[in-house]
Design an enzyme around this catalytic site. Structure first.
Site, PDB file in Angstrom:
ATOM      1  N   GLY A 181       7.845   0.518   6.666  1.00 49.15           N
ATOM      2  CA  GLY A 181       7.644   0.271   5.232  1.00 49.15           C
ATOM      3  C   GLY A 181       8.819  -0.278   4.463  1.00 49.15           C
ATOM      4  O   GLY A 181       8.740  -0.426   3.248  1.00 49.15           O
ATOM      5  N   SER A 187      12.339  -0.827  -1.947  1.00 50.85           N
ATOM      6  CA  SER A 187      11.374  -0.031  -1.167  1.00 50.85           C
ATOM      7  C   SER A 187      11.802   1.432  -1.069  1.00 50.85           C
ATOM      8  O   SER A 187      12.973   1.733  -0.822  1.00 50.85           O
ATOM      9  CB  SER A 187      11.258  -0.570   0.264  1.00 50.85           C
ATOM     10  OG  SER A 187      10.698  -1.847   0.273  1.00 50.85           O
ATOM     11  N   ILE A 188      10.817   2.319  -1.206  1.00 46.04           N
ATOM     12  CA  ILE A 188      11.096   3.748  -1.020  1.00 46.04           C
ATOM     13  C   ILE A 188      11.608   3.975   0.405  1.00 46.04           C
ATOM     14  O   ILE A 188      12.508   4.787   0.631  1.00 46.04           O
ATOM     15  CB  ILE A 188       9.827   4.572  -1.307  1.00 46.04           C
ATOM     16  CG1 ILE A 188       9.436   4.436  -2.792  1.00 46.04           C
ATOM     17  CG2 ILE A 188      10.038   6.030  -0.939  1.00 46.04           C
ATOM     18  CD1 ILE A 188       8.098   5.064  -3.161  1.00 46.04           C
ATOM     19  N   VAL A 223       0.430  -2.837  10.884  1.00 57.17           N
ATOM     20  CA  VAL A 223      -0.216  -1.563  11.234  1.00 57.17           C
ATOM     21  C   VAL A 223      -1.731  -1.692  11.396  1.00 57.17           C
ATOM     22  O   VAL A 223      -2.391  -0.732  11.808  1.00 57.17           O
ATOM     23  CB  VAL A 223       0.120  -0.444  10.217  1.00 57.17           C
ATOM     24  CG1 VAL A 223       1.617  -0.225  10.126  1.00 57.17           C
ATOM     25  CG2 VAL A 223      -0.474  -0.725   8.840  1.00 57.17           C
ATOM     26  N   TYR A 253      -5.960   2.472 -10.374  1.00 55.85           N
ATOM     27  CA  TYR A 253      -5.477   2.795  -9.027  1.00 55.85           C
ATOM     28  C   TYR A 253      -6.624   2.674  -8.020  1.00 55.85           C
ATOM     29  O   TYR A 253      -6.408   2.431  -6.839  1.00 55.85           O
ATOM     30  CB  TYR A 253      -4.848   4.190  -9.015  1.00 55.85           C
ATOM     31  CG  TYR A 253      -3.711   4.308  -8.030  1.00 55.85           C
ATOM     32  CD1 TYR A 253      -2.468   3.742  -8.287  1.00 55.85           C
ATOM     33  CD2 TYR A 253      -3.889   4.970  -6.820  1.00 55.85           C
ATOM     34  CE1 TYR A 253      -1.441   3.845  -7.369  1.00 55.85           C
ATOM     35  CE2 TYR A 253      -2.870   5.079  -5.900  1.00 55.85           C
ATOM     36  CZ  TYR A 253      -1.643   4.505  -6.185  1.00 55.85           C
ATOM     37  OH  TYR A 253      -0.630   4.615  -5.269  1.00 55.85           O
ATOM     38  N   LYS A 266      -5.248   7.373  -0.765  1.00 59.27           N
ATOM     39  CA  LYS A 266      -4.231   8.436  -0.827  1.00 59.27           C
ATOM     40  C   LYS A 266      -4.873   9.811  -0.600  1.00 59.27           C
ATOM     41  O   LYS A 266      -4.255  10.691   0.009  1.00 59.27           O
ATOM     42  CB  LYS A 266      -3.487   8.401  -2.170  1.00 59.27           C
ATOM     43  CG  LYS A 266      -2.596   7.185  -2.346  1.00 59.27           C
ATOM     44  CD  LYS A 266      -1.575   7.022  -1.217  1.00 59.27           C
ATOM     45  CE  LYS A 266      -0.517   5.975  -1.518  1.00 59.27           C
ATOM     46  NZ  LYS A 266       0.304   5.642  -0.339  1.00 59.27           N
ATOM     47  N   LEU A 273       7.636  -3.377  -5.018  1.00 54.03           N
ATOM     48  CA  LEU A 273       6.690  -4.475  -4.775  1.00 54.03           C
ATOM     49  C   LEU A 273       5.252  -3.956  -4.810  1.00 54.03           C
ATOM     50  O   LEU A 273       4.386  -4.519  -5.492  1.00 54.03           O
ATOM     51  CB  LEU A 273       7.010  -5.063  -3.398  1.00 54.03           C
ATOM     52  CG  LEU A 273       6.644  -6.495  -3.104  1.00 54.03           C
ATOM     53  CD1 LEU A 273       7.312  -7.422  -4.110  1.00 54.03           C
ATOM     54  CD2 LEU A 273       7.098  -6.840  -1.675  1.00 54.03           C
ATOM     55  N   ALA A 274       4.987  -2.877  -4.093  1.00 56.01           N
ATOM     56  CA  ALA A 274       3.626  -2.339  -4.013  1.00 56.01           C
ATOM     57  C   ALA A 274       3.143  -1.868  -5.384  1.00 56.01           C
ATOM     58  O   ALA A 274       1.993  -2.114  -5.776  1.00 56.01           O
ATOM     59  CB  ALA A 274       3.569  -1.183  -3.014  1.00 56.01           C
TER      60      ALA A 274
HETATM   61  P1  NAD Z   1       6.929  -1.488  -0.919  1.00 61.16           P
HETATM   62  O1  NAD Z   1       6.139  -2.689  -1.310  1.00 61.16           O
HETATM   63  O2  NAD Z   1       8.396  -1.616  -0.895  1.00 61.16           O
HETATM   64  O3  NAD Z   1       6.442  -0.898   0.470  1.00 61.16           O
HETATM   65  C1  NAD Z   1       5.124  -1.064   0.943  1.00 61.16           C
HETATM   66  C2  NAD Z   1       5.268  -1.435   2.398  1.00 61.16           C
HETATM   67  O4  NAD Z   1       3.986  -1.516   3.024  1.00 61.16           O
HETATM   68  C3  NAD Z   1       5.949  -2.801   2.588  1.00 61.16           C
HETATM   69  O5  NAD Z   1       7.067  -2.649   3.427  1.00 61.16           O
HETATM   70  C4  NAD Z   1       4.882  -3.635   3.285  1.00 61.16           C
HETATM   71  O6  NAD Z   1       5.425  -4.592   4.179  1.00 61.16           O
HETATM   72  C5  NAD Z   1       4.111  -2.533   4.001  1.00 61.16           C
HETATM   73  N1  NAD Z   1       2.788  -2.978   4.476  1.00 61.16           N
HETATM   74  C6  NAD Z   1       1.710  -3.349   3.742  1.00 61.16           C
HETATM   75  N2  NAD Z   1       0.719  -3.739   4.566  1.00 61.16           N
HETATM   76  C7  NAD Z   1       1.184  -3.609   5.851  1.00 61.16           C
HETATM   77  C8  NAD Z   1       0.644  -3.873   7.135  1.00 61.16           C
HETATM   78  N3  NAD Z   1      -0.603  -4.342   7.305  1.00 61.16           N
HETATM   79  N4  NAD Z   1       1.423  -3.618   8.220  1.00 61.16           N
HETATM   80  C9  NAD Z   1       2.679  -3.139   8.081  1.00 61.16           C
HETATM   81  N5  NAD Z   1       3.248  -2.878   6.889  1.00 61.16           N
HETATM   82  C10 NAD Z   1       2.501  -3.114   5.787  1.00 61.16           C
HETATM   83  O7  NAD Z   1       6.489  -0.347  -1.995  1.00 61.16           O
HETATM   84  P2  NAD Z   1       6.775   1.220  -2.052  1.00 61.16           P
HETATM   85  O8  NAD Z   1       6.412   1.613  -3.439  1.00 61.16           O
HETATM   86  O9  NAD Z   1       8.106   1.524  -1.510  1.00 61.16           O
HETATM   87  O10 NAD Z   1       5.646   1.818  -1.094  1.00 61.16           O
HETATM   88  C11 NAD Z   1       5.922   2.725  -0.052  1.00 61.16           C
HETATM   89  C12 NAD Z   1       4.906   3.863  -0.094  1.00 61.16           C
HETATM   90  O11 NAD Z   1       5.141   4.655  -1.259  1.00 61.16           O
HETATM   91  C13 NAD Z   1       3.456   3.422  -0.173  1.00 61.16           C
HETATM   92  O12 NAD Z   1       2.665   4.287   0.621  1.00 61.16           O
HETATM   93  C14 NAD Z   1       3.129   3.632  -1.644  1.00 61.16           C
HETATM   94  O13 NAD Z   1       1.757   3.798  -1.896  1.00 61.16           O
HETATM   95  C15 NAD Z   1       3.905   4.902  -1.884  1.00 61.16           C
HETATM   96  N6  NAD Z   1       4.125   5.274  -3.288  1.00 61.16           N
HETATM   97  C16 NAD Z   1       4.695   4.397  -4.146  1.00 61.16           C
HETATM   98  C17 NAD Z   1       4.894   4.767  -5.469  1.00 61.16           C
HETATM   99  C18 NAD Z   1       5.488   3.801  -6.455  1.00 61.16           C
HETATM  100  O14 NAD Z   1       5.354   4.031  -7.665  1.00 61.16           O
HETATM  101  N7  NAD Z   1       6.168   2.763  -6.011  1.00 61.16           N
HETATM  102  C19 NAD Z   1       4.504   6.047  -5.914  1.00 61.16           C
HETATM  103  C20 NAD Z   1       3.937   6.926  -4.996  1.00 61.16           C
HETATM  104  C21 NAD Z   1       3.746   6.529  -3.680  1.00 61.16           C
END
Ligand code: NAD
Length: 256
Positions: free
Chosen positions: A13, A19-20, A64, A156, A163, A195-196
């Site tokens: 990820g 990115s988290i 994935v 959402y 989720k 980004l997400a």
């Molecule tokens: P991010 O865009 O940096 O990370 C999302 C990642 O998912 C990216 O690295 C992307 O390449 C990967 N991804 C998407 N489709 C894919 C695929 N088919 N194969 C492989 N990789 C794939 O954003 P983020 O916010 O860091 O997201 C990381 C997690 O944290 C996610 O599960 C997101 O739902 C969760 N989250 C985010 C927030 C927020 O506010 N940003 C809050 C709670 C939870």
């Protein structure tokens, strides 16, 4: 001794510096973990640049949605790590943009399938492949979720359903893998500008709302999720499994 001295972590990820997963990588590395990142093809350049900042970090491509790519990623990680794995981080999610723009009732079968496949089933697919590498010494699997799984957060949409599936999968995996001393948890993070998250409209307004309402009267930072993942991945959390742990400045406890 550093908390994760000698521990091996596979992280899914990382996309860019926001990115988290990148924050988690930095926290795990700061306590001595050896890292492997997987990346989505189109993110390769950014992921290689980030990996170079943590000496010894290897990178492996993996979409994935592909069983073959998951098989190959875990086989390669196993080779890099000498046949074992201690920590798995799942930080991937995706829903087609139209599914987050249109009303939820208009969700398409294809969009539902894609969102659940990438954002929820992938945890099960990864856990299955992690077990052979973890079952000798035990391990920790941590994913990222969001409160929209439990309460309605307009826009959402299908990602909230994904989720909910991820959180439920966390509990079932925790039950089954507990006999191998493999712990499975998920962190429910507050809104972060990644980004997400930009795919969901109204992020800035919602972050302002959180800063006003949350008990800590502020938003969270990526590094705070990173440090929570570090805790869950370490021996300090050895009796914690099946949990959804909120890292949201307390926002989820509020009723008004
Ligand atoms: P991010 O865009 O940096 O990370 C999302 C990642 O998912 C990216 O690295 C992307 O390449 C990967 N991804 C998407 N489709 C894919 C695929 N088919 N194969 C492989 N990789 C794939 O954003 P983020 O916010 O860091 O997201 C990381 C997690 O944290 C996610 O599960 C997101 O739902 C969760 N989250 C985010 C927030 C927020 O506010 N940003 C809050 C709670 C939870």
């Amino acid at each position: 001794m550093p908390l994760l001295e000698g521990k091996k972590a596979l992280i899914f990820g990382v996309a860019n510096h926001r990115s988290i997963a990148w924050a988690i990588a930095q926290s795990l590395a700061s306590e001595g973990a050896q890292l492997v990142f997987t990346y989505q093809e189109r993110m390769e350049k950014y992921v290689r640049e980030l990996a170079a900042k943590i000496p010894g970090t290897e990178v492996i491509p993996c979409d994935v949605q592909s069983d073959e790519e998951l098989d190959s990623a875990f086989a390669k990680a196993g080779e890099v790590f000498g046949g074992s794995l201690d920590i798995l981080i799942h930080a991937v999610a995706f829903a087609p943009p139209s599914e987050l723009e249109n009303p939820f009732v208009q969700t398409t079968r294809e969009g539902f399938h894609t969102a659940l496949d990438i954002s929820a089933y992938s945890l099960v697919a990864m856990a299955k492949r992690a077990v052979p590498l973890m079952q000798q010494n035990g391990g920790s699997i941590t994913s990222l979720t969001y409160m929209a799984s439990q309460r309605v957060m307009p826009k959402y949409n299908v990602m909230a359903v994904a989720k909910a599936a991820l959180e439920c999968s966390t509990r079932y995996l925790a039950y089954e893998l507990g006999e191998h001393n493999i712990r499975v948890n998920t962190i429910s993070a507050g809104p972060l500008n990644t980004l997400a998250a930009r795919g969901v409209s109204g992020l800035t307004g919602f972050r302002n709302h959180v800063a006003e309402i949350a008990p800590l009267r502020r938003n969270i930072e990526q590094s705070e999720v990173g440090d929570t993942a570090l805790f869950l991945s370490s021996n300090l959390a050895r009796a914690i499994t099946g949990e959804t742990l909120y890292v949201d400045a307390g926002y989820n406890v509020m009723g008004a």
